[in-house]
Write a protein that holds these residues in place. Structure first.
Motif, PDB file in Angstrom:
ATOM      1  N   LEU A 153      13.728  15.927  12.901  1.00  0.00           N
ATOM      2  CA  LEU A 153      12.420  15.295  13.126  1.00  0.00           C
ATOM      3  C   LEU A 153      11.745  14.961  11.807  1.00  0.00           C
ATOM      4  O   LEU A 153      11.543  15.837  10.975  1.00  0.00           O
ATOM      5  N   HIS A 155       8.246  13.826  11.262  1.00  0.00           N
ATOM      6  CA  HIS A 155       7.000  13.594  11.999  1.00  0.00           C
ATOM      7  C   HIS A 155       5.995  12.857  11.093  1.00  0.00           C
ATOM      8  O   HIS A 155       6.201  12.751   9.880  1.00  0.00           O
ATOM      9  N   ALA A 163       4.596  19.647  13.694  1.00  0.00           N
ATOM     10  CA  ALA A 163       6.027  19.438  13.426  1.00  0.00           C
ATOM     11  C   ALA A 163       6.749  20.770  13.237  1.00  0.00           C
ATOM     12  O   ALA A 163       7.822  20.996  13.799  1.00  0.00           O
ATOM     13  N   GLU A 167       9.668  22.937  15.774  1.00  0.00           N
ATOM     14  CA  GLU A 167      10.938  23.509  15.298  1.00  0.00           C
ATOM     15  C   GLU A 167      11.033  24.982  15.703  1.00  0.00           C
ATOM     16  O   GLU A 167      12.053  25.448  16.206  1.00  0.00           O
ATOM     17  N   THR A 182      12.846  20.346  11.548  1.00  0.00           N
ATOM     18  CA  THR A 182      11.810  19.451  11.042  1.00  0.00           C
ATOM     19  C   THR A 182      12.046  19.202   9.562  1.00  0.00           C
ATOM     20  O   THR A 182      12.322  20.139   8.814  1.00  0.00           O
TER      21      THR A 182
END
Ligand code: NAP
Length: 454
Positions: A153, A155, A163, A167, A182
């Motif tokens: 990710l 974010h 974010a 995770e 993340t």
């Protein structure tokens, strides 16, 4: 400002984060690849257990996560808690249905046996926006992980706490280390990641320029992408509609998430014969709205996510007024700390307006008057976007015309456009391509393998 939580209600810098160094990014990509090799072998039953645990955790901690979301991007606490609950729903939906959605599909051919088998692709990079900081991520992650992929990710830079929390949720739910990570990185790192052989696909929810940039990077490498981009959804009201219900829903449809939703109704297209009444009732409803601290239970509209969004929105309103439109209510930012913009209604928009082609990503409603359903469809389609459309009429013929005529990924009749795990979600035109949610959503990031046995 780099990666940071800045409270939109006060402007206070709550916490800043150092972006990951290149070696840290490399370690995480390597871990993701390593995790994929074994995670792809896990059973649907096992993945479902972990996904159900994620749903339970979200529900158990919804107040805590809700406050985090409100602190980072300013939506009201009640809507932030509802967002967390919806994430639990999408986790459960795919935990229950993934095995069925991804079961082998037999096909009759000249083979003794032929069928389609769905297999995971590997690492999928998800670039996500701040406006639904949990929902946008979970609606990608729940199907992708249930299909056996692993996620990285990136974010939006203004929601780092969300974010990191996501995770942690996947880790605490039992998913093996590296299945969902993340990356605290800036947008400048995305193209490089898409060029990495280990990353097999990308998905981006956000603005057109960001989507185009990801798609270009992926295109260079012949990699699959899903893009969920902007919208300027029409909300059509015809004379046979239940006007009271249409007006009430119009308020929610425009102002949900403080006006910062891709599928918010942004352009209200009203039949001439009911336009005065619709306008009066809408203005009356807007006057009742309470703008203020998003943590308070009686607040309807909180601050916009960032200072720059307020500035851009105000510039758009000034520009449409300069083109000849008229502000019925609102039309300016609130003085003082916090990113507050008054709920605004704009009418008398000239047919030649360039600004009416743009997405207003804040609490600003644009009103249009039309002679009949044919003109309504024409005005509805007179934008570069095609995300959703809401149309209000009790005339079955008009309903058919609107369902067929509105150029969008979704049409809702006598209701507002909303996402639902059970239905596909996505756009056409410059709103993007590909679908999330539903059975279609889980088929985006899989190898649809044809098997033929003599
Ligand atoms: P944005 O600026 O495009 O940001 C979205 C994400 O893309 C962020 O993580 C951002 O990172 C990253 N990004 C920005 N520029 C990039 C680039 N050149 N290459 C790669 N990544 C890049 O979007 P936004 O203005 O925050 O969000 C609002 C937009 O999203 C609106 O247009 C809205 O309609 C759309 N949206 C669409 C949907 C949908 O489902 N269709 C849902 C929600 C929102 P940084 O934060 O680090 O810049």
């Amino acid at each position: 400002m780099g990666i940071a939580t800045i409270n939109p209600a006060t402007g206070e810098i709550v916490k800043t984060y150092e972006p990951l160094a290149d070696w840290e990014i490399e370690n995480k990509v390597a871990l993701a690849q390593q995790a994929f090799e074994s995670y792809r072998q896990t059973t649907f039953e096992q993945r479902s257990q972990w996904m159900m645990a994620a749903a339970d955790l979200l529900e158990a901690e919804k107040e805590h996560f809700g406050k985090m979301i409100t602190l980072e991007m300013g939506k009201t606490l009640k809507s932030a808690i509802a967002e967390v609950e919806k994430c639990a729903w999408v986790c459960r939906y795919y935990a229950e249905n993934a095995a069925n959605f991804l079961a082998d599909v037999p096909g009759e051919t000249d083979a003794s046996r032929s069928f389609v088998r769905y297999q995971p692709l590997g690492i999928v990079l998800a670039v996500m926006p701040w406006n639904f900081p949990f929902w946008q991520v979970f609606r990608f992650a729940a199907p992708a992980l249930m299909a056996g992929n692993v996620g990285l990710l990136k974010h939006a830079s203004n929601v780092p706490q969300s974010a990191l929390a996501i995770e942690q949720i996947f880790q605490e739910s039992g998913f093996p280390s590296g299945v969902f990570q993340t990356l605290l990185i800036g947008a400048n790192k995305v193209a490089g990641l898409m060029a990495d052989d280990r990353i097999k696909a990308g998905t981006l929810t956000g603005s057109e320029p960001a989507g185009a940039s990801l798609a270009m990077a992926a295109g260079q490498e012949i990699k699959k992408v899903v893009l969920e981009l902007g919208g300027s959804d029409p909300f059509v009201v015809m004379p046979s509609a239940d006007l009271e219900a249409a007006v009430n829903t119009a308020v929610t449809a425009r102002l949900i998430n403080n006006g910062q939703s891709c599928i918010a109704a942004k352009r209200f297209i009203i039949a001439n014969s009911i336009a005065d009444e619709f306008e009066e009732k809408l203005v009356a409803k807007y006057k009742e709205l309470k703008v203020g601290d998003p943590m308070q239970p009686d607040t309807d509209i909180g601050p916009l996510a960032t200072r720059s969004i307020v500035k851009e929105l105000d510039e758009q309103v000034q520009a449409i007024v300069n083109e000849g439109a008229r502000v019925l209510i609102g039309g300016k930012a609130l003085d003082g700390p916090g990113n507050y913009y008054l709920p605004t209604i704009v009418t008398d928009i000239p047919a030649t307006s360039k600004m009416a082609q743009e997405e207003f990503f804040g609490p600003v409603a644009l009103l249009f008057r039309v002679a009949d359903v044919h003109e309504a469809i024409q005005v509805a389609n007179n934008i570069p976007f095609g995300l959703g459309g809401s149309a209000w009429t009790n005339d079955p013929e008009e309903q058919e015309l609107l369902i067929n005529g509105i150029e969008a990924g979704a049409v809702f009749i006598n209701g507002m456009v909303k996402s639902d795990p059970r239905l596909p979600f996505g756009g056409i035109k410059r709103s993007g391509f590909g679908r999330e949610l539903g059975i279609q959503g889980i088929h985006e990031f899989v190898n649809i393998k044809t098997v033929w046995i003599k």
